[in-house]
Design a protein around this motif. Structure first.
Motif, PDB file in Angstrom:
ATOM      1  N   GLU A  84       0.833  -1.200   0.000  1.00 29.06           N
ATOM      2  CA  GLU A  84       0.000   0.000   0.000  1.00 29.06           C
ATOM      3  C   GLU A  84       0.867   1.248   0.000  1.00 29.06           C
ATOM      4  OE1 GLU A  84      -3.897   1.806   2.367  1.00 29.06           O
ATOM      5  OE2 GLU A  84      -2.717   0.197   3.261  1.00 29.06           O
ATOM      6  N   ARG A  85       0.610   2.123  -0.983  1.00 27.43           N
ATOM      7  CA  ARG A  85       1.363   3.370  -1.158  1.00 27.43           C
ATOM      8  C   ARG A  85       2.860   3.127  -1.319  1.00 27.43           C
ATOM      9  NH1 ARG A  85      -1.565   7.676   3.036  1.00 27.43           N
ATOM     10  NH2 ARG A  85      -3.694   7.282   2.341  1.00 27.43           N
ATOM     11  N   GLY A  86       3.232   1.939  -1.808  1.00 31.03           N
ATOM     12  CA  GLY A  86       4.636   1.635  -2.051  1.00 31.03           C
ATOM     13  C   GLY A  86       5.447   1.488  -0.792  1.00 31.03           C
ATOM     14  N   ILE A  87       4.804   0.962   0.264  1.00 32.06           N
ATOM     15  CA  ILE A  87       5.441   0.898   1.570  1.00 32.06           C
ATOM     16  C   ILE A  87       6.682   0.009   1.581  1.00 32.06           C
ATOM     17  CG2 ILE A  87       4.098  -1.058   2.439  1.00 32.06           C
ATOM     18  CD1 ILE A  87       5.102   2.134   4.383  1.00 32.06           C
ATOM     19  N   LYS A  88       6.763  -0.930   0.622  1.00 32.84           N
ATOM     20  CA  LYS A  88       7.902  -1.850   0.593  1.00 32.84           C
ATOM     21  C   LYS A  88       9.143  -1.231  -0.061  1.00 32.84           C
ATOM     22  CE  LYS A  88       5.093  -6.073   0.561  1.00 32.84           C
ATOM     23  NZ  LYS A  88       4.819  -7.359  -0.118  1.00 32.84           N
TER      24      LYS A  88
END
Length: 579
Positions: free
Chosen positions: A465-469
């Motif tokens: 989500e939202r590029g959290i990784k």
């Protein structure tokens, strides 16, 4: 508002008609059964007419089979109609939200908007299906029962129906309280959703500050308010339902009392009294249906009211009637006597006059709050000017179609937002029609290709989500790759390299300079090292444009830019530059 609600039936009038026909069949068949019973009681059983009794049984089986099919259609296709109407409303409200300007989302919580799109429309679906059906069946059964009861005994029927005004008064009195309580429930659940969305989004901050208990307390405040609101709603609903049930029971007592008296006086035969009691039981059904309808109506229309509130919100940004498309764009930009302030707060820009030439790279620098990012938001018309005009290639942006305007502008913002999905999907957002080769090329130009290739699934890797990784720098480079893929004539870089380390910043800066070639580029930067090569640097403060020129010219002038530069690279605290 009711007319607007009814308008959503137009697309589904075939299903609606079928549903109403089946509802009519169910109501009619319920009215036929007591009459057939009366005939068997009066003729078949006394005359020992076995043929009539068998025929009666067969006819009932056929009628109940028809009723079975009708009830299935009502239960399945009726609900399908409600779901389709819900789909139409959800599509309309989401589409309308896309037209609203930034200011609307600045003033409304995401969780509350989600509640209106999801929770409120669930109740509307039930009303869309059961509302007309319950109302229609109730009217048929009330009228049918009244006519048939009058045929049996007019006096007894008039006595029974004399209680209807009392029941109607009670229902209407409770309706007002139910309406207000359900409206309040909608507001409170939206607040709970807003708090929930905010807390989940900030869960990492909460954990970092060990504020889990504090978040729980804040959430519990809204949750308690919702619990109380829902409890009050159920209180009024319980008063309504229990009161209606009591009145129905009293009607039974009236029928038995007066019916027994009429039988004693031989105004009515025993078989007629049996049939009368059967009709009274059917007569109670529409009353209960009406009670259920009122409950659904209050709940559903309170949700529809909130739906309408959003649909009636007019966007601040509107296209003029004769808005034009941009064919080819050079990139000349002119701000003329521009004044702007947000809905709450002081003026951000006052009498701003600024010209940016085609293909020029202009850097905006200065203290926070001076209006640099605001200028970037005004060019694609995310906000409406208070006064003045902005022109692109001599055309007022108010005269251009919004889609055409924004398609020609590429923006890399300070706060990078990536959508939940894969790396490929996020880069593809720059141009949904691009090929895989184009995506790879854009990633290479943004210096992110090698990293993507190292991921377990490459470009198909899920980034959370939202590029959290991803790290901040990786997210920034993917957002830059999107712009490479979009390939716009006007480029806006709002702190585009703010999240990058020095090594990566140099790599990206080279890519951005390559991207800027032949385009009009506006760069907002606090790191002055990133804008040394800009054609023109403009220093903006709360008092407007303080000075402008090339990097070398501004250093020679030893003005505001010189002070900022020394503060950043030599550790010298600058004097007030907002003079």
């Amino acid at each position: 508002m009711v007319r607007r609600f009814i308008s959503y039936y137009k697309k589904h009038k075939v299903l609606f008609t079928i549903d109403m026909i089946c509802a009519f069949l169910v109501a009619t068949l319920d009215l036929v059964f007591p009459m057939l019973t009366k005939q068997v009681l009066d003729e078949g059983i006394p005359n020992k007419d076995i043929k009539m009794i068998v025929t009666f049984a067969i006819v009932l089986i056929v009628l109940y089979s028809i009723k079975l099919v009708a009830n299935y259609v009502i239960a399945y296709w009726g609900h399908v109609m409600g779901v389709r109407m819900q789909y139409d409303m959800r599509k309309d409200i989401f589409s309308h939200l896309q037209t609203l300007s930034f200011s609307y989302f600045d003033n409304n919580k995401t969780g509350q908007l989600m509640s209106r799109i999801v929770n409120d429309l669930m109740e509307i679906s039930e009303l869309a299906h059961h509302g007309p059906e319950d109302l229609f069946i109730s009217i048929i059964m009330l009228l049918g029962s009244f006519i048939l009861l009058c045929k049996i005994n007019v006096k007894l029927t008039l006595i029974i129906f004399a209680f209807i005004p009392l029941i109607a008064w009670f229902a209407m009195a409770k309706r007002v309280k139910m309406s207000k309580s359900f409206d309040n429930v909608r507001v409170k659940i939206a607040e709970v959703n807003g708090r929930l969305e905010n807390s989940i989004s900030g869960i990492r901050v909460a954990k970092a500050f060990t504020n889990e208990e504090y978040e729980m307390e804040k959430f519990d405040e809204d949750n308690v308010k919702y619990k109380k609101a829902r409890s009050y709603a159920y209180k009024y609903m319980a008063e309504f339902i229990s009161g209606m049930t009591f009145m129905v029971d009293i009607l039974n007592v009236v029928v038995i009392g007066f019916g027994g008296y009429f039988a004693y006086k031989e105004y009515i035969t025993p078989s007629e009294l049996v049939v009368y009691l059967m009709y009274i039981s059917y007569f109670m059904q529409p009353i209960k249906r009406l009670a259920s309808f009122i409950e659904q109506y209050q709940s559903g229309m309170s949700g529809f009211k909130r739906f309408v509130e959003i649909m009636d919100t007019k966007p601040d940004i509107k296209e003029c009637e004769n808005a034009i498309d941009l064919d080819t764009l050079r990139g000349d930009i002119e701000f003329k006597n521009v004044n702007f302030k947000y809905s709450t707060g002081k003026d951000i820009l006052k009498d701003l006059n600024l010209t940016i030439n085609d293909g020029e790279t202009v850097a905006l620098v200065g203290p926070s709050g001076g209006g640099k990012t605001t200028i970037c938001h005004l060019i694609p018309r995310f906000y409406e000017l208070n006064e003045g005009s902005i022109k692109i290639d001599g055309k007022n942006i108010k005269d251009l179609k919004l889609k055409s305007l924004r398609q020609n502008i590429g923006i890399v913002q300070q706060e990078v937002f990536l959508f939940t999905g894969t790396v490929k999907e996020n880069i593809l957002y720059g141009n949904p029609m691009a090929s895989d080769e184009d995506i790879v090329k854009a990633a290479k130009e943004a210096n992110i290709h090698e990293y993507i290739e190292s991921l377990p699934d490459g470009y198909d890797t899920f980034i959370g989500e939202r590029g959290i990784k991803l790290s901040g720098g990786q997210k920034q480079r993917i957002s830059i790759a999107r712009i490479f893929l979009k390939n716009p004539p006007i480029l806006i870089l709002d702190e585009a390299t703010s999240a990058l380390d020095n090594t990566t910043e140099i790599m990206i800066q080279n890519s951005l300079e390559k991207l800027s070639e032949g385009r009009t580029s506006i760069v907002v930067a606090h790191r002055l090292s990133t804008i040394k090569n800009a054609d023109r640097i403009i220093v903006i403060t709360n008092n407007g444009i303080l000075e402008e020129g090339s990097h070398e010219e501004l250093l020679e002038n030893k003005g505001a830019y010189y002070k900022l530069y020394n503060a950043q690279f030599n550790g010298i605290i600058p004097e007030n530059i907002e003079v």
